[in-house]
Design an enzyme around this catalytic site. Structure first.
Site, short mmCIF file in Angstrom:
data_model
loop_
_atom_site.label_atom_id
_atom_site.label_comp_id
_atom_site.label_asym_id
_atom_site.label_seq_id
_atom_site.Cartn_x
_atom_site.Cartn_y
_atom_site.Cartn_z
N SER A 99 0.83 -1.22 0.00
CA SER A 99 0.00 0.00 0.00
C SER A 99 0.86 1.27 0.00
O SER A 99 1.66 1.49 0.93
CB SER A 99 -0.90 -0.04 1.24
OG SER A 99 -1.25 1.24 1.64
N1 LIG Z 1 -6.23 8.44 1.58
C1 LIG Z 1 -5.93 7.29 2.38
C2 LIG Z 1 -6.06 6.04 1.52
C3 LIG Z 1 -6.10 4.79 2.36
C4 LIG Z 1 -6.49 3.59 1.53
O1 LIG Z 1 -7.39 3.68 0.67
N2 LIG Z 1 -5.80 2.48 1.76
C5 LIG Z 1 -6.10 1.28 1.02
C6 LIG Z 1 -4.81 0.55 0.71
S1 LIG Z 1 -3.75 1.52 -0.34
C7 LIG Z 1 -6.99 0.38 1.87
O2 LIG Z 1 -6.85 0.32 3.06
N3 LIG Z 1 -7.90 -0.34 1.21
C8 LIG Z 1 -8.76 -1.26 1.87
C9 LIG Z 1 -10.17 -0.77 1.99
O3 LIG Z 1 -10.46 0.38 1.63
O4 LIG Z 1 -11.00 -1.55 2.45
C10 LIG Z 1 -4.52 7.42 2.98
O5 LIG Z 1 -3.73 8.15 2.40
O6 LIG Z 1 -4.25 6.83 4.03
#
Ligand SMILES: N[C@@H](CCC(=O)N[C@@H](CS)C(=O)NCC(=O)O)C(=O)O
Length: 216
Positions: free
Chosen positions: A14
């Protein structure tokens, strides 16, 4: 320094997790890594949702203080534990420029994942999104004019998020050789971050993300 290591709930591929881990390394913080396998849906467990209803990584638990959103986490870590304000300046105008770059990365550059991520699932390259991305990279190039780093002459947390985004693009094969200010900035920033685990934390996983696309 925190009384107990800060827990960082993360998934190594990530990009926002990589930004937070690099920031923690730069600050010399001890962290306890808690792997959340988002590919297996572990972020949707009742325990995790209770902590972060948005179910995203990175999320931190600093002795009971819970925070998510990578850029907010990075700013918090510098404010709370930085030995000085170098990575996130206290001066209102300097900080405003860092914030502007953080929001710019979030709103435009990082949208590149909307171009590349669908390709992991076998979708075609989207020309329209590709053109928008080129325009945004052009804006970054202009912002770097006369500057060593994205927000001035010192490395800041805005360089960290931006270099993570741009390293993904690099691994995906995006050609930014025609943007004259980007390559020198990229190399300069990587050099600053190399002693803090740049390859291990970021480059290796940018390559891994790109290989997921190339495999399709
Ligand atoms: N804008 C957030 C984005 C966080 C995000 O979308 N993370 C993703 C992984 S890159 C995640 O956790 N996805 C799983 C989900 O949304 O269930 C940040 O910068 O922390």
């Amino acid at each position: 320094m925190p009384s107990q290591p800060i827990k960082v709930y993360y998934y190594p591929v990530s990009p926002p997790c990589r930004s937070v881990l690099l920031t923690a390394r730069l600050l010399g913080l001890k962290v306890e890594l808690v792997l959340i396998n988002i590919m297996e849906g572990e972020q949707k467990s009742p325990e995790f949702i209770k902590m972060n209803p948005q179910h995203t990584v990175p999320t931190i638990d600093d002795n009971g203080f819970i925070l998510w959103e990578s850029r907010a986490i990075m700013a918090y870590l510098v404010n709370a534990y930085g030995k000085d304000d170098a990575l996130y300046p206290n001066d209102p105008q300097q900080r405003a420029i860092v914030d502007q770059r953080l929001y710019f990365d979030f709103s435009f550059l990082q949208k590149s994942l909307e171009l590349y991520w669908p390709m992991v699932n076998g979708k075609e390259y989207n020309e329209e999104k590709g053109e928008k991305l080129k325009e945004a990279v052009g804006w970054l190039n202009s912002m770097l004019e006369g500057r060593q780093f994205v927000a001035g002459d010192k490395l800041s947390i805005a360089d960290i998020t931006t270099v993570v985004t741009m390293s993904n693009l690099d691994s995906f094969g995006f050609d930014y050789s025609s943007y004259g200010n980007i390559k020198p900035w990229f190399e300069r920033t990587v050099k600053e971050l190399e002693p803090y685990g740049y390859v291990e934390i970021n480059k290796s996983y940018a390559d891994k993300l790109a290989s997921m696309i190339k495999k399709e």
